[in-house]
Scaffold this motif. Structure first.
Motif, PDB file in Angstrom:
ATOM      1  N   THR A  31      17.378  86.648  33.536  1.00 59.12           N
ATOM      2  CA  THR A  31      18.419  85.674  32.439  1.00 59.12           C
ATOM      3  C   THR A  31      17.652  84.861  31.874  1.00 59.12           C
ATOM      4  OG1 THR A  31      19.864  87.614  31.760  1.00 59.12           O
ATOM      5  CG2 THR A  31      20.038  85.331  31.211  1.00 59.12           C
ATOM      6  N   GLY A  32      17.890  83.887  33.383  1.00 65.07           N
ATOM      7  CA  GLY A  32      17.408  82.461  33.478  1.00 65.07           C
ATOM      8  C   GLY A  32      16.301  82.065  33.082  1.00 65.07           C
ATOM      9  N   ARG A  86      15.788  82.287  29.160  1.00 63.51           N
ATOM     10  CA  ARG A  86      16.737  80.623  29.007  1.00 63.51           C
ATOM     11  C   ARG A  86      16.012  79.746  29.188  1.00 63.51           C
ATOM     12  NH1 ARG A  86      22.523  78.815  30.356  1.00 63.51           N
ATOM     13  NH2 ARG A  86      22.048  76.038  30.723  1.00 63.51           N
ATOM     14  N   LYS A 128      24.277  74.647  26.978  1.00 61.05           N
ATOM     15  CA  LYS A 128      25.732  74.835  27.703  1.00 61.05           C
ATOM     16  C   LYS A 128      25.987  76.032  27.403  1.00 61.05           C
ATOM     17  CE  LYS A 128      26.536  70.118  26.628  1.00 61.05           C
ATOM     18  NZ  LYS A 128      27.914  69.119  26.706  1.00 61.05           N
ATOM     19  N   GLY A 129      26.307  77.359  26.885  1.00 58.02           N
ATOM     20  CA  GLY A 129      26.311  78.445  26.477  1.00 58.02           C
ATOM     21  C   GLY A 129      25.978  79.398  27.100  1.00 58.02           C
ATOM     22  N   SER A 130      26.475  80.315  27.652  1.00 53.40           N
ATOM     23  CA  SER A 130      25.746  81.598  28.338  1.00 53.40           C
ATOM     24  C   SER A 130      25.206  82.568  27.553  1.00 53.40           C
ATOM     25  CB  SER A 130      26.849  82.582  28.911  1.00 53.40           C
ATOM     26  OG  SER A 130      27.755  81.686  29.789  1.00 53.40           O
ATOM     27  N   GLU A 142      22.668  85.615  25.858  1.00 55.62           N
ATOM     28  CA  GLU A 142      22.998  86.862  25.650  1.00 55.62           C
ATOM     29  C   GLU A 142      21.443  87.321  25.087  1.00 55.62           C
ATOM     30  OE1 GLU A 142      25.460  87.375  22.232  1.00 55.62           O
ATOM     31  OE2 GLU A 142      27.635  85.725  23.250  1.00 55.62           O
ATOM     32  N   LEU A 194      21.049  81.815  22.886  1.00 58.62           N
ATOM     33  CA  LEU A 194      21.283  81.300  23.010  1.00 58.62           C
ATOM     34  C   LEU A 194      22.641  80.048  22.099  1.00 58.62           C
ATOM     35  CD1 LEU A 194      18.203  79.585  24.109  1.00 58.62           C
ATOM     36  CD2 LEU A 194      19.344  81.088  25.857  1.00 58.62           C
TER      37      LEU A 194
END
Length: 629
Positions: A51-52, A55, A73-75, A77, A88
């Motif tokens: 995931t990282g 992102r 800033k948000g996590s 999905e 994002l």
């Protein structure tokens, strides 16, 4: 003797029947293997795809495209069915801290498809972007271009694209896949450095189809600004050239409740050089459009609707409009026009237009509006209309100039920084001809103006009847000359502000409801009586002439003579036309001096109001006869 022999075609097809089942089995096996691999990748993807990494990859992609730094800033999905996709939240795009940390915009959430194979290999490749509630701020520079600061992927492609014929050419190193981009509920602020204004758009929805930077692009954008919904459609085979301000092929259309417009051809977003194509525009409610845009022009109410369709071509110092179809308040004209630059940064609109039918009042209003445009600042260059010179010629088969109707009209409008003229050079009017000239004085056009009109051989009797005018009026064919002037601005002058003169001359005719015999009879019996009490017969005449001088809201009659076969009527005095009052002195006398004893001089006074004034006979003092010597 019988033989058992298979047809030749069966022998030839036999080999096919042998290998066809094998091919089918192989294809089925390959499909099964592909399906297994596809399902396995989707099942295993959440465990093997970082995931990282995804992102980080989209952060890098945004930074690379914009030239700014993307902060998330948000996590994130991740979804892997039916296609790999990342969403994002809380994204900010800004300059690096060492470059000022300027914020380009924010995005509530961004979704994009990505390549699973590339992700498994440790790389991220994204397409099919969806932006939810983006809030972007852009700057339009002095040249009309969007400032793509910090040379990101898009900015480099715009700078690197060059033109080869009618196509854009882009180096492979600068090319990249874009795909489809959708925007939902966005906000856009565009600061225009040339005008020092900021334009705010909200509720922005967009669908952009742009496979690659080097390919064509189509876009549909819907937004709301100043309470008005707008829809913009744009397409071009060479979008990078368009964004770079170069002249290239493009199509664009704008639609709203107030105005629709479109262009198709060669054009540029920064200048008009090399412009070639077709334009069209329709304004259904001109006052409403001006009110929405924050403009206010007095008297615009009569200029209700406007439309134009034309081929347009760049010419020396301006534009040329061919095959023009112009609509104004329902009237349609065809012709040619041009806009050119003249000295002192003024523009000049010229051309020739032919109408079938038209109402002249909007043109008079437009003429006055052009003059009134600088009234607020009291200078010749007080407004955009004041900086536009006009030199228009137009014709019309039928023209309405309430309450008159003209035919076969030839007219012109000439307005510059020091003159303003409206001319009807030729027209048919009530069986005769009419010429007219309206002129505003020099300076800022608020010093007044003048009107001149000349009518020859017109049927005034038909005009009186058609307009249903009341009172004793001449029913005749005659000629009229009118010369008026005012010291006030044309768009504010009233009847009381006008001075000038009117002359009228006619041959044979009659005056309705003027019975001269009954007037003589009533004068012998009454000290005063209304005109209606003097009978309803007409007064036939062989010649009539009138001169009236206008001043201070009144018309002073002089040299009014209506000559009949038997008697002649003369009038003089004052008519305060703003109140319909009358203060006239008149007389009846024999046309032939030899009948003076039979028809003695009858002076009288006319007062009251039109159309039924009161007549009061004036006693004639009898001179004593000379004594015999």
């Amino acid at each position: 003797m019988s033989t058992s022999r298979q047809p030749k075609w069966r022998k030839k097809m036999a080999p096919v029947s042998r290998w066809l089942p094998g091919i089918t089995r192989l294809a089925t096996l390959l499909l099964l293997i592909s399906a297994v691999i596809f399902v396995a990748l989707r099942v295993a993807a959440p465990f093997v795809v970082s995931t990282g990494m995804v992102r980080s990859g989209i952060e890098d992609a945004l930074s690379r495209w914009t030239g700014y730094k993307a902060e998330i800033k948000g996590s994130p999905e991740l979804e892997f069915w039916p296609t790999p996709r990342i969403t994002l939240h809380q994204i900010a795009i800004r300059q690096p801290p060492n470059a000022g940390n300027k914020l380009l915009g924010t995005i509530d959430s961004l979704s994009a498809d990505f390549s699973l194979i590339e992700a498994l290999r440790g790389h991220a490749s994204f397409h099919e972007f969806h932006l939810l509630r983006p809030n972007l701020s852009l700057t339009r520079d002095q040249q009309g271009l969007i400032d793509w600061t910090y040379a990101g992927q898009l900015a480099k492609a715009i700078d690197g694209a060059h033109q080869d014929g009618n196509a854009q050419v882009l180096d492979r190193k600068l090319d990249a896949e874009v795909g489809a981009i959708t925007v939902e509920d966005g906000t856009l602020n565009v600061t225009d450095l040339a005008t020092s204004k900021t334009y705010h758009f909200e509720g922005v929805t967009a669908d952009i189809n742009w496979p690659r930077l080097s390919s064509g692009m189509s876009a549909v954008l819907i937004a709301r600004t100043a309470g008005q919904d707008l829809k913009l459609d744009f397409s071009s085979r060479n979008p990078l050239l368009v964004f770079g301000g170069k002249t290239t092929e493009l199509k664009a259309s704008l639609a709203s409740n107030l105005v629709t417009a479109s262009f198709s051809g060669l054009g540029s977003i920064t200048n008009l050089t090399g412009l070639s194509g077709n334009i069209s525009a329709t304004i259904g409610d001109m006052p409403a459009l001006l009110a929405w845009s924050g403009k206010s022009i007095p008297g615009i109410e009569s200029l209700k609707s406007f439309s134009i369709s034309s081929d347009v071509l760049s010419a020396a110092n301006g534009l040329r409009f061919n095959n023009v179809t112009l609509g104004l308040n329902g009237a349609t004209a065809t012709g040619v026009m041009d806009i050119s630059s003249v000295r002192n940064n003024r523009a000049k609109l010229g051309g020739t237009l032919a109408f079938d039918t038209m109402n002249l009042k909007p043109f008079f209003d437009a003429f006055a509006l052009r003059l009134a445009a600088g009234e607020e600042t009291a200078t010749p260059d007080g407004g955009p209309l004041q900086r536009l010179d006009l030199d228009l010629r137009f014709s019309a088969k039928e023209m309405q100039l309430a309450p008159f109707n003209l035919s076969d009209v030839g007219a012109s409008v000439i307005v510059s920084s020091n003159e303003a003229k409206f001319d009807i050079g030729d027209s048919q009017f009530e069986g005769g001809t009419m010429l007219a000239h309206l002129e505003a004085t020099r300076g800022d056009f608020d010093g007044g103006g003048k009107l001149q009109m000349s009518i020859r051989g017109a049927d005034f009797g038909a005009l009186v009847e058609r307009l249903q005018l009341k009172g004793p009026l001449p029913l005749t064919t005659g000629s009229l000359d009118l010369n008026l002037k005012t010291a006030k601005p044309l768009w504010t002058a009233g009847l009381g502000d006008v001075t000038g003169q009117l002359t009228f001359h006619a041959g044979t005719g009659s005056i309705a409801n003027l019975d001269v015999e009954a007037i003589r009879n009533q004068s012998a019996q009454q000290k005063f009586f209304p005109l209606s009490a003097a009978g309803d017969h007409s007064f036939p005449f062989t010649e009539a002439q009138l001169t009236a001088n206008f001043s201070a809201g009144s018309a002073e009659l002089e040299d009014v003579s209506i000559k009949g076969a038997v008697e002649t009527l003369t009038l003089s005095g004052i008519i305060p036309y703003e109140s319909n009052g009358l203060a006239l002195s008149g007389s009846l006398q024999a046309t032939d001096d030899t009948r003076a004893a039979e028809l003695p001089l009858l002076p009288f006074f006319i007062g009251g109001s039109w159309p039924n004034p009161v007549i009061s006979p004036v006693p004639v003092l009898t001179q004593p006869a000379p004594s015999a010597q």
